[in-house]
Design a protein around this motif. Structure first.
Motif, PDB file in Angstrom:
ATOM      1  N   LYS A   1       0.728  -1.294   0.052  1.00 53.02           N
ATOM      2  CA  LYS A   1      -0.059   0.027   0.178  1.00 53.02           C
ATOM      3  C   LYS A   1       0.937   1.374   0.057  1.00 53.02           C
ATOM      4  N   THR A   2       0.512   2.376  -0.844  1.00 52.43           N
ATOM      5  CA  THR A   2       1.553   3.249  -1.040  1.00 52.43           C
ATOM      6  C   THR A   2       0.638   4.474  -0.920  1.00 52.43           C
ATOM      7  N   ILE A   3       0.444   5.293   0.164  1.00 51.03           N
ATOM      8  CA  ILE A   3      -0.241   6.060   0.541  1.00 51.03           C
ATOM      9  C   ILE A   3       0.412   7.556  -0.152  1.00 51.03           C
ATOM     10  N   GLN A   4      -0.354   8.148  -1.248  1.00 52.00           N
ATOM     11  CA  GLN A   4       0.014   9.355  -1.975  1.00 52.00           C
ATOM     12  C   GLN A   4      -0.713  10.634  -1.229  1.00 52.00           C
ATOM     13  N   TYR A   5      -1.904  10.347  -0.904  1.00 56.24           N
ATOM     14  CA  TYR A   5      -2.724  11.661  -0.430  1.00 56.24           C
ATOM     15  C   TYR A   5      -3.021  11.383   0.948  1.00 56.24           C
ATOM     16  N   ASN A   6      -3.277  12.577   1.812  1.00 54.08           N
ATOM     17  CA  ASN A   6      -3.909  12.705   2.967  1.00 54.08           C
ATOM     18  C   ASN A   6      -5.408  13.535   2.740  1.00 54.08           C
ATOM     19  N   LEU A   7      -6.513  12.910   3.022  1.00 57.85           N
ATOM     20  CA  LEU A   7      -7.635  13.797   3.098  1.00 57.85           C
ATOM     21  C   LEU A   7      -7.869  14.237   4.528  1.00 57.85           C
ATOM     22  N   TYR A   8      -7.742  15.353   4.839  1.00 59.63           N
ATOM     23  CA  TYR A   8      -7.933  15.937   6.276  1.00 59.63           C
ATOM     24  C   TYR A   8      -9.313  16.274   6.423  1.00 59.63           C
TER      25      TYR A   8
ATOM     26  N   ASN B   1      -7.193   5.757  -6.398  1.00 60.33           N
ATOM     27  CA  ASN B   1      -7.299   4.348  -5.715  1.00 60.33           C
ATOM     28  C   ASN B   1      -7.310   4.254  -4.123  1.00 60.33           C
ATOM     29  N   THR B   2      -8.015   3.678  -3.661  1.00 60.95           N
ATOM     30  CA  THR B   2      -8.452   3.786  -2.089  1.00 60.95           C
ATOM     31  C   THR B   2      -6.938   3.346  -1.321  1.00 60.95           C
ATOM     32  N   ASP B   3      -6.233   2.569  -2.159  1.00 62.60           N
ATOM     33  CA  ASP B   3      -4.910   2.233  -1.427  1.00 62.60           C
ATOM     34  C   ASP B   3      -4.070   3.486  -1.602  1.00 62.60           C
ATOM     35  N   ASN B   4      -4.034   4.515  -2.153  1.00 58.47           N
ATOM     36  CA  ASN B   4      -3.302   5.682  -2.270  1.00 58.47           C
ATOM     37  C   ASN B   4      -3.571   6.966  -1.580  1.00 58.47           C
ATOM     38  N   ILE B   5      -4.629   6.842  -0.635  1.00 60.86           N
ATOM     39  CA  ILE B   5      -5.184   7.696   0.074  1.00 60.86           C
ATOM     40  C   ILE B   5      -5.674   7.279   1.528  1.00 60.86           C
TER      41      ILE B   5
END
Length: 104
Positions: free
Chosen positions: A25-32, A52-56
């Motif tokens: 899993k590679t998180i690229q984005y944070n949604l605050y 993609n849910t794996d990236n956020i």
């Protein structure tokens, strides 16, 4: 992209290597945002259409006082982690697509 060698095939004297993507899993984005925030729910739905849910990762600002100080009047906020670029609410699907295109 990280690749793993998963199978080796030998056909007519030719060695063929089959590779498939690693499932890390590679998180690229944070949604605050925070619980009970209707605008955050809308932003989460928009993001689900394009990212993609794996990236956020959804980050509840209430859990960290410094995030409350930064974002309490601005949520939802989408941050691209590598560039530290942020997209502040309000945004629509077209603006979100433009933001994603500019961060990749």
């Amino acid at each position: 992209m990280i690749l793993n060698v998963t199978s080796i095939y030998i056909t007519v004297g030719v060695l063929a290597v089959y590779k498939e993507p690693n499932v890390m899993k590679t998180i690229q984005y944070n949604l605050y945002g925070t619980d009970g925030c209707h605008l955050c729910e809308i932003a989460e739905q928009l993001c689900a259409e394009l990212i993609n849910t794996d990236n956020i990762a959804y980050v509840d600002i209430i859990e960290q006082p410094e995030l409350v100080e930064l974002y309490s009047t601005s949520i939802p906020v989408l941050e691209h982690l590598n560039s530290h670029m942020a997209l502040y609410w309000p945004f629509n699907i077209e603006q979100l697509q433009e933001f994603i295109s500019g961060t990749n």
